[in-house]
Design a protein around this motif. Structure first.
Motif, mmCIF file in Angstrom:
data_model
loop_
_atom_site.group_PDB
_atom_site.id
_atom_site.type_symbol
_atom_site.label_atom_id
_atom_site.label_comp_id
_atom_site.label_asym_id
_atom_site.label_seq_id
_atom_site.Cartn_x
_atom_site.Cartn_y
_atom_site.Cartn_z
ATOM 1 N N ARG A 1 1.572 64.852 53.117
ATOM 2 C CA ARG A 1 0.465 64.824 54.078
ATOM 3 C C ARG A 1 -0.332 63.518 53.992
ATOM 4 O O ARG A 1 -0.616 62.889 55.001
ATOM 5 C CB ARG A 1 -0.457 66.015 53.822
ATOM 6 C CG ARG A 1 -1.506 66.156 54.880
ATOM 7 C CD ARG A 1 -2.493 67.287 54.564
ATOM 8 N NE ARG A 1 -3.097 67.762 55.791
ATOM 9 C CZ ARG A 1 -3.015 68.996 56.223
ATOM 10 N NH1 ARG A 1 -2.352 69.902 55.542
ATOM 11 N NH2 ARG A 1 -3.592 69.343 57.347
ATOM 12 N N SER A 2 -0.676 63.085 52.774
ATOM 13 C CA SER A 2 -1.511 61.883 52.634
ATOM 14 C C SER A 2 -0.694 60.596 52.690
ATOM 15 O O SER A 2 -1.127 59.604 53.282
ATOM 16 C CB SER A 2 -2.292 61.942 51.322
ATOM 17 O OG SER A 2 -1.401 62.126 50.233
ATOM 18 N N ASP A 3 0.505 60.587 52.115
ATOM 19 C CA ASP A 3 1.277 59.344 52.025
ATOM 20 C C ASP A 3 2.301 59.196 53.148
ATOM 21 O O ASP A 3 2.770 58.094 53.432
ATOM 22 C CB ASP A 3 1.994 59.256 50.676
ATOM 23 C CG ASP A 3 0.992 59.204 49.531
ATOM 24 O OD1 ASP A 3 -0.216 59.079 49.809
ATOM 25 O OD2 ASP A 3 1.416 59.310 48.364
ATOM 26 N N GLY A 4 2.677 60.335 53.745
ATOM 27 C CA GLY A 4 3.493 60.285 54.952
ATOM 28 C C GLY A 4 4.969 60.005 54.764
ATOM 29 O O GLY A 4 5.645 59.674 55.737
ATOM 30 N N ILE A 5 5.493 60.137 53.549
ATOM 31 C CA ILE A 5 6.935 59.900 53.368
ATOM 32 C C ILE A 5 7.565 61.069 52.614
ATOM 33 O O ILE A 5 7.001 61.559 51.636
ATOM 34 C CB ILE A 5 7.213 58.600 52.580
ATOM 35 C CG1 ILE A 5 6.630 57.402 53.330
ATOM 36 C CG2 ILE A 5 8.711 58.400 52.370
ATOM 37 C CD1 ILE A 5 6.908 56.070 52.659
ATOM 38 N N ALA A 6 8.721 61.507 53.088
ATOM 39 C CA ALA A 6 9.469 62.560 52.396
ATOM 40 C C ALA A 6 10.949 62.197 52.359
ATOM 41 O O ALA A 6 11.454 61.494 53.242
ATOM 42 C CB ALA A 6 9.288 63.896 53.116
ATOM 43 N N VAL A 7 11.622 62.693 51.324
ATOM 44 C CA VAL A 7 13.062 62.483 51.168
ATOM 45 C C VAL A 7 13.761 63.793 51.520
ATOM 46 O O VAL A 7 13.310 64.868 51.132
ATOM 47 C CB VAL A 7 13.398 62.079 49.706
ATOM 48 C CG1 VAL A 7 14.889 61.806 49.556
ATOM 49 C CG2 VAL A 7 12.581 60.861 49.283
ATOM 50 N N MET A 8 14.855 63.685 52.285
ATOM 51 C CA MET A 8 15.594 64.884 52.682
ATOM 52 C C MET A 8 16.748 65.098 51.713
ATOM 53 O O MET A 8 17.819 64.508 51.873
ATOM 54 C CB MET A 8 16.098 64.729 54.117
ATOM 55 C CG MET A 8 14.953 64.568 55.116
ATOM 56 S SD MET A 8 15.505 64.061 56.763
ATOM 57 C CE MET A 8 15.957 65.641 57.496
ATOM 58 N N CYS A 9 16.522 65.957 50.741
ATOM 59 C CA CYS A 9 17.530 66.149 49.690
ATOM 60 C C CYS A 9 18.827 66.718 50.261
ATOM 61 O O CYS A 9 19.912 66.301 49.888
ATOM 62 C CB CYS A 9 16.962 67.066 48.614
ATOM 63 S SG CYS A 9 18.082 67.320 47.259
ATOM 64 N N GLY A 10 18.705 67.652 51.195
ATOM 65 C CA GLY A 10 19.895 68.287 51.761
ATOM 66 C C GLY A 10 20.518 67.472 52.886
ATOM 67 O O GLY A 10 21.357 67.976 53.633
ATOM 68 N N HIS A 11 20.123 66.233 53.025
ATOM 69 C CA HIS A 11 20.629 65.378 54.105
ATOM 70 C C HIS A 11 20.814 63.989 53.501
ATOM 71 O O HIS A 11 19.889 63.191 53.433
ATOM 72 C CB HIS A 11 19.593 65.382 55.233
ATOM 73 C CG HIS A 11 19.972 64.576 56.425
ATOM 74 N ND1 HIS A 11 21.177 64.689 57.059
ATOM 75 C CD2 HIS A 11 19.282 63.656 57.133
ATOM 76 C CE1 HIS A 11 21.210 63.872 58.094
ATOM 77 N NE2 HIS A 11 20.074 63.221 58.154
ATOM 78 N N ASP A 12 22.016 63.734 53.005
ATOM 79 C CA ASP A 12 22.300 62.522 52.225
ATOM 80 C C ASP A 12 21.760 61.258 52.886
ATOM 81 O O ASP A 12 22.024 61.011 54.061
ATOM 82 C CB ASP A 12 23.815 62.351 52.061
ATOM 83 C CG ASP A 12 24.358 63.257 50.978
ATOM 84 O OD1 ASP A 12 23.557 64.025 50.413
ATOM 85 O OD2 ASP A 12 25.576 63.196 50.714
ATOM 86 N N GLU A 13 21.041 60.491 52.102
ATOM 87 C CA GLU A 13 20.504 59.189 52.518
ATOM 88 C C GLU A 13 19.349 59.295 53.507
ATOM 89 O O GLU A 13 18.862 58.284 54.005
ATOM 90 C CB GLU A 13 21.617 58.283 53.100
ATOM 91 C CG GLU A 13 22.786 58.104 52.138
ATOM 92 C CD GLU A 13 23.864 57.152 52.655
ATOM 93 O OE1 GLU A 13 23.685 56.553 53.716
ATOM 94 O OE2 GLU A 13 24.879 57.011 51.946
ATOM 95 N N GLY A 14 18.878 60.498 53.810
ATOM 96 C CA GLY A 14 17.849 60.670 54.827
ATOM 97 C C GLY A 14 16.430 60.662 54.272
ATOM 98 O O GLY A 14 16.126 61.300 53.256
ATOM 99 N N LEU A 15 15.546 59.905 54.931
ATOM 100 C CA LEU A 15 14.108 59.901 54.621
ATOM 101 C C LEU A 15 13.334 60.028 55.926
ATOM 102 O O LEU A 15 13.830 59.628 56.982
ATOM 103 C CB LEU A 15 13.674 58.602 53.928
ATOM 104 C CG LEU A 15 14.179 58.331 52.518
ATOM 105 C CD1 LEU A 15 15.450 57.502 52.549
ATOM 106 C CD2 LEU A 15 13.125 57.609 51.699
ATOM 107 N N VAL A 16 12.110 60.540 55.823
ATOM 108 C CA VAL A 16 11.259 60.687 57.005
ATOM 109 C C VAL A 16 9.893 60.104 56.692
ATOM 110 O O VAL A 16 9.364 60.306 55.594
ATOM 111 C CB VAL A 16 11.099 62.175 57.367
ATOM 112 C CG1 VAL A 16 9.968 62.376 58.362
ATOM 113 C CG2 VAL A 16 12.382 62.721 57.955
#
Ligand SMILES: [Zn+2]
Length: 202
Positions: A167-182
């Motif tokens: 919420r505050s930093d705005g970045i997440a890693v998609m563990c179940g989606h190889d190489e994916g970040l949001v």
């Protein structure tokens, strides 16, 4: 990398139509350029599959403009490469869109993230093996059992937004989606710069 990357898993209701809001597509293209140059949006040549997509709120409340499906290989996008998502239903796994192309296969994930907070104005989804390897379980990360483009992934982002620094930093890693970040931001500049600055630190 998941071999089924890039294929639409939700039920898509597409109404072909003219290009959406031209000014908004120009803004998307402006920020897509550095993301493409950094290799964060692109194309897996061996699999012939595009990756990465960006969106901003546009049109009526709840609607957003997103890169079309299979546009990752395009170096310079134009208004012809964007689609307006006009409605979605996470539980029924349905997305409605209109424009010259169908919305990205990850439109459902974008829709679910916008629904979390009206202050989220833009979303950037990229692929990077380097960033994924480095930040998985270091930054807020989705559950490994949850695949991309599914209603479960939508729920995972809700969990992270409520209970992590996503919420505050705005970045997440998609563990179940190889190489994916949001990354998310109040506007596209903020969302894009969050992921670009992470990439620059490498
Ligand atoms: Zn992806």
């Amino acid at each position: 990398m998941t071999p089924d990357e890039g294929y639409i898993k939700y039920q898509s209701h597409w109404s072909p139509g003219p290009p959406p809001d031209i000014d908004a597509t120009r803004l998307l293209e402006k920020w897509r350029i550095p993301l493409f140059a950094a290799g964060l949006i692109g194309h897996y040549a061996d699999l012939n599959i595009g990756f990465g997509n960006i969106s901003i709120r546009s049109g009526a409340p709840g609607q957003f403009l997103i890169t079309g499906t299979q546009t990752g290989h395009i170096e310079r996008s134009t208004a012809e490469h964007y689609s307006l998502v006009t409605g979605f239903d996470i539980d029924r796994n349905e997305v409605s869109c209109n424009g010259p192309v169908q919305a990205s296969s990850e439109a459902m994930t974008h829709a679910a993230i916008y629904a979390l907070d009206p202050l989220i104005g833009a979303i950037v989804h990229v692929h990077s093996k380097q960033l994924w390897d480095r930040y998985l379980d270091v930054l807020p990360s989705t559950d490994n059992a949850v695949a991309y483009g599914t209603p479960e992934m939508a729920k995972e982002f809700r969990r992270l937004y409520r209970g992590s620094k996503f919420r505050s930093d705005g970045i997440a890693v998609m563990c179940g989606h190889d190489e994916g970040l949001v990354s998310v931001g109040k506007n596209l500049e903020q969302a894009a710069c969050r992921i670009l600055s992470l990439a620059k630190e490498q």
